[in-house]
Design an enzyme around this catalytic site. Sequence first.
Site, mmCIF file in Angstrom:
data_model
loop_
_atom_site.group_PDB
_atom_site.id
_atom_site.type_symbol
_atom_site.label_atom_id
_atom_site.label_comp_id
_atom_site.label_asym_id
_atom_site.label_seq_id
_atom_site.Cartn_x
_atom_site.Cartn_y
_atom_site.Cartn_z
ATOM 1 N N HIS A 74 50.330 52.015 34.340
ATOM 2 C CA HIS A 74 51.047 51.194 34.961
ATOM 3 C C HIS A 74 52.067 50.245 33.823
ATOM 4 O O HIS A 74 51.204 50.031 32.934
ATOM 5 C CB HIS A 74 50.562 50.038 35.763
ATOM 6 N N HIS A 99 48.616 40.679 35.079
ATOM 7 C CA HIS A 99 48.963 40.482 33.566
ATOM 8 C C HIS A 99 49.638 39.089 33.606
ATOM 9 O O HIS A 99 50.694 38.946 33.317
ATOM 10 C CB HIS A 99 50.187 41.625 33.241
HETATM 11 FE FE LIG Z 1 47.619 46.647 32.608
#
Ligand SMILES: [Fe+2]
Lengths: 118, 281
Positions: B12, B60
């Site tokens: 990702h 994140h």
């Molecule tokens: Fe990641």
Amino acid sequence: MPDTQERWGIPGTYVFDLALSRQGYAINKMCNSLKFDENREAFKADEEAYMERYGLSEEQKQAIRERDWLRLTQLGGNLFFFLKLGATLGYGLYTIGAQMRGESYEQFMSTRNVPGAT
Amino acid sequence: MGKIVAGIGSSHVPSIGRAYDQKKQADPAWQPLFDGYEPVKRWLAEEVKADVVILVYNDHGTEFFLDCYPTFALGVADSYAVADEGYGKRPLPDFPGDAAFSEHLANHLVADEFDLTLCQEMALDHGFLTAMPLLWDHDDTAWPVKVVPLLVNVIQHPLPTGQRCYKLGEAIRRAVEAYPEDTRVAVVGTGGLSHQLNGERFGHINEEWDKQWLQRIQDAPRELAALSHKEVMTAAGAEGGEVIMWFVMRGAMTERVEEVHRFYYAPMTTGIGLLALNNSD
Ligand SMILES: [Fe+2]
């Protein structure tokens, strides 16, 4: 930087463990607040007051004043949070990364397989 | 009865999402990537036909903060929002959940001694979003599958071990097979492969290690899962440590697996890997 970094022993690498996370908590909490536009405006209007409000240490404040991303990392800043600070100040991921490597943006890009894939 | 019908490993990366949104499918720098995912997208649509996707990802700094960080967190909602990561919300439809299936998973996994954090709301960042439109077609409002997000802490050490992730995958298989409804389940493990986003070693990638990973996760997953975080991060970079999320997918598959498709591309700062697996036992 906490002594615990020595146990990782990976050159040029700062492992975001709990010791580093605790040391950098004020930085990361401040950076996390910059996900909101009104906070970004407040930061830009008065950086010193904003840093004071989150209780950053003098070293941490100085790293931010100097836009020294490597130092900020060593003091516990986590890139996923300080990218929000970068976005507030106009520093993107690759600019930050090149600086941490001690290279210009162009030098860094020349080390990539397909520099067009940004 | 529930059945696991596909296992996918997929990196990702935020720039993939930007390229997708900006329709760079024919851009020479991006075309190899989109072409690389195409056969898997077709296989999923034409043969696998999953009803639900359990997608293993990490946040994140978008939805979860360090004030209270879960090691494993499972979505138990009927819908999940697309998060704004600070550059505006991506033009993707929000995701339909399957609260009944999530509830079954939660009950079964906690009884199986996996003490998960359960989330009624989860806004999903690129950790979740990157793979979805590359694997399933969507229109402006809808996805053809329901989703169950499963978050793993790969941000702040101590991280769960690779073996723990593998065992969680095994427990997920038991839970799916105990589900009374006829439900076809795909499991997607995301993250990696090699990359590093901090320090003087920023930009470190290890193509050789990544290519071996794509083979060994099939043939010798338990050996890989026994590697320490330090060993993985030394070879694959500090953020490469997030490959442990692939073990959740691998553990949910049978002992032997059949490779349907494999793709690898390392254009910038991440070794981008894609692996599609079928159960063979
Ligand atoms: Fe990641």
